[in-house]
Write an enzyme that holds these catalytic residues in place. Structure first.
Site, PDB file in Angstrom:
ATOM      1  CD1 TRP A 173      48.493  79.847 -56.222  1.00 32.71           C
ATOM      2  CD2 TRP A 173      46.840  81.299 -56.599  1.00 32.71           C
ATOM      3  NE1 TRP A 173      48.874  81.063 -55.693  1.00 32.71           N
ATOM      4  CE2 TRP A 173      47.873  81.971 -55.913  1.00 32.71           C
ATOM      5  CE3 TRP A 173      45.690  82.022 -56.952  1.00 32.71           C
ATOM      6  CZ2 TRP A 173      47.794  83.320 -55.558  1.00 32.71           C
ATOM      7  CZ3 TRP A 173      45.622  83.371 -56.593  1.00 32.71           C
ATOM      8  CH2 TRP A 173      46.659  84.001 -55.902  1.00 32.71           C
ATOM      9  CG  MET A 174      52.282  80.681 -60.994  1.00 37.78           C
ATOM     10  SD  MET A 174      52.959  80.723 -62.664  1.00 37.78           S
ATOM     11  CE  MET A 174      52.319  82.294 -63.218  1.00 37.78           C
ATOM     12  CG  ASN A 175      51.859  82.629 -55.083  1.00 43.35           C
ATOM     13  OD1 ASN A 175      51.469  81.475 -55.050  1.00 43.35           O
ATOM     14  ND2 ASN A 175      52.538  83.133 -54.087  1.00 43.35           N
ATOM     15  CG  ASP A 176      55.813  84.449 -54.719  1.00 44.31           C
ATOM     16  OD1 ASP A 176      54.771  85.062 -54.933  1.00 44.31           O
ATOM     17  OD2 ASP A 176      56.300  84.312 -53.582  1.00 44.31           O
ATOM     18  CD  GLN A 205      55.554  79.631 -53.347  1.00 41.94           C
ATOM     19  OE1 GLN A 205      54.940  79.900 -52.320  1.00 41.94           O
ATOM     20  NE2 GLN A 205      56.423  78.643 -53.409  1.00 41.94           N
ATOM     21  CG  ASP A 230      59.869  84.479 -49.341  1.00 46.31           C
ATOM     22  OD1 ASP A 230      59.267  83.395 -49.233  1.00 46.31           O
ATOM     23  OD2 ASP A 230      59.297  85.586 -49.284  1.00 46.31           O
ATOM     24  CD  GLU A 279      55.518  88.865 -48.910  1.00 40.82           C
ATOM     25  OE1 GLU A 279      54.903  87.985 -48.306  1.00 40.82           O
ATOM     26  OE2 GLU A 279      55.036  89.513 -49.856  1.00 40.82           O
TER      27      GLU A 279
END
Ligand code: DQQ
Length: 489
Positions: free
Chosen positions: A37-40, A56, A168, A223
């Protein structure tokens, strides 16, 4: 967990790319982790001649959870080397439930530093968790990171504010002071970016909100705030209501006066954007291109999330945001085909003599006021599957229609569009990047729209153009196949 060497990580990347080589959706020239998984994007920064990108990351599976900071390094913004995970949650303490989004910066003594949101479980707080702000430092050129023994440096939201989130951090230096902006939102009132000041990065004074939004139009939570000077303005980026919004305005005497607002990208596919400054003063934005397919499909694939292409930001004279693909991307262009001076009559359809699922198309087209121009990409020979990039001159709208992009009923599809008004005699100028499941579109340096698509057919690789409602002329159209940065390109 003992840290892996860069050599081990290189081997693992090679194995992963080999394993995924037949996955028709895995991009070939966008950044993404080796697997899972990758997000921001987190803390992008240029340091000692190299671009660092953190993100992330759940290293264990292709779904959000147990959030670490992944790390990758590049010399050219195109080819990446995986570095050891920068931050991992501790089993106890301030980040036992995750090291959430933040930023990276260099202290006065040259020490690279990360500010991030640490998450711990807490009954009675929003979403059952406490969000606080922490620091980590690197003493070996960013290879490994040590969390500060003084964490968290900001423990809780300002007294008296009923916030829905507090995370954040975005840190910068201005004169003798350090500032930190924290993404937040006031319950039932709207998103807020909360401003703090410090002289030593450890003790922070709350100054008040830098900016606040309206519940209906700007959402309840902001965010991933990002704040920086751009041209003669300051820009605040926030992610809200599933979109990447910007406010441009003036910053003086610790106050920000927003004057213009808009979307950095018209689609919810682009989220949590974070920028950094390069040595020549370029401001580059990365964004998370989230999946538009089911959790199960992501788990089955073994990977999830893609980083956008690097986008160079500037400010237009009227305060709106301008966004262009980084110049470096031209180096990925391979085989090409070009057309010039071709007249198109309303109703005309043409197919380009170049096919592919990893292509760039650059088109300059003049068109009548009532015309609607479209480029269909990932298009099957019978046009059953296709993703349409369109510009409607009459409606002054640029968009992507992905409603026919896939015959897989589990793929989410939609039409994402936003305003683009051409000046009298201004042609439409499009740069369209297709990278298997990614479509990123830049128009006239001032409008962007992005989509994730999952065509099911292996012959959905054609490119077709059509015009309706009026005539037009291709001043020029060129299409290139793009190189595979993960397998030697
Ligand atoms: N993602 C992070 C948060 C942030 C959100 C968690 C935005 O810090 O607010 O993975 O996508």
């Amino acid at each position: 967990m003992s840290k892996q060497t860069i050599e081990q990580l290189r081997r693992e990347r090679g194995e992963a790319e080999e394993r995924f080589k037949d996955d028709p959706h895995r991009p070939r020239y966008h950044f993404l982790p080796p697997a899972n998984w990758m997000n921001d994007p987190n803390g992008p920064i240029f340091f000692n001649g190299r671009y660092h990108l953190f993100y992330q990351h759940n290293p264990a599976e292709a779904r959000w959870g147990d959030i670490h900071w992944g790390h990758a390094v590049s010399e050219d913004l195109l080819h990446w080397e995986d570095w050891p995970i920068a931050l991992e949650p501790r089993t106890t303490g301030v980040d036992q439930n995750g090291c959430f989004t933040g930023c990276a910066f260099i202290r006065d003594d040259g020490t690279p530093t990360i500010a991030y949101a640490g998450i711990t479980p807490a009954d009675g707080l929003p979403r059952g968790r406490r969000e606080s702000q922490s620091l980590a430092m690197s003493r070996d050129g960013m290879l490994t990171w040590e969390k500060s023994p003084q964490n968290p440096v900001i423990t809780e939201p300002p007294e008296g504010l009923d916030v829905v989130g507090f995370r954040d951090p975005c840190v910068w230096r201005d004169g003798h002071a350090w500032y930190m902006l924290i993404g937040s939102g006031i319950r039932d009132q709207g998103g807020a970016a909360l401003l703090y000041r410090s002289t030593d990065l450890m003790a922070w004074d709350y100054l008040g909100p830098l900016a606040t939004g309206d519940l209906d139009s700007h959402g309840e939570m902001w965010e991933c705030p990002d704040f920086f000077s751009l041209g003669d303005r300051h820009l605040l980026l926030v992610s809200t209501l599933g979109r990447q919004m910007y406010l441009s305005g003036d910053w003086a005497d610790e106050e920000f006066v927003p004057r213009t607002e808009g979307l950095a990208d018209f689609s919810p596919a682009f989220y949590a954007g974070k920028s950094f400054e390069c040595p020549q003063g370029r401001r580059i934005l990365w964004g998370w291109l989230r999946e538009a397919r089911s959790t199960q499909a992501q788990l089955d694939a073994g990977w999830s999330g893609v980083m956008s292409l690097p986008r160079v930001l500037s400010i237009l004279p009227d305060g709106r945001l301008s966004c262009e693909p980084a110049e470096e991307l031209r180096q990925l262009r391979g085989q090409s085909i070009s057309y010039a001076g071709i007249d198109l009559n309303a109703g005309d359809q043409r197919e380009l003599e170049l096919t592919g699922d990893c292509v760039e198309i650059e088109a300059t087209i003049s068109m009548e006021p009532a015309a609607r121009f479209a480029i269909a990409v990932r298009c099957s020979p019978d046009r059953e599957e296709r993703t349409e990039v369109f510009f409607d001159n009459h409606a002054s709208a640029l968009g992507i229609d992905s409603t026919r992009s896939s015959q897989d009923p589990a793929a989410e599809t939609r039409v994402s569009s936003g305003p683009l008004t051409l000046l009298p005699d201004e042609p439409l100028h499009l740069r369209v990047f297709v990278d298997r499941s990614v479509v990123e579109v830049f128009a006239n340096d001032r409008a962007c729209v992005t989509e994730r698509i999952y065509p099911t057919r292996s012959d959905s690789n054609r490119i077709c153009v059509d015009i309706t409602g009026g005539d037009g002329t291709f001043q020029r159209l060129t299409a290139w196949t793009m190189r595979d940065v993960w397998r030697g390109g």
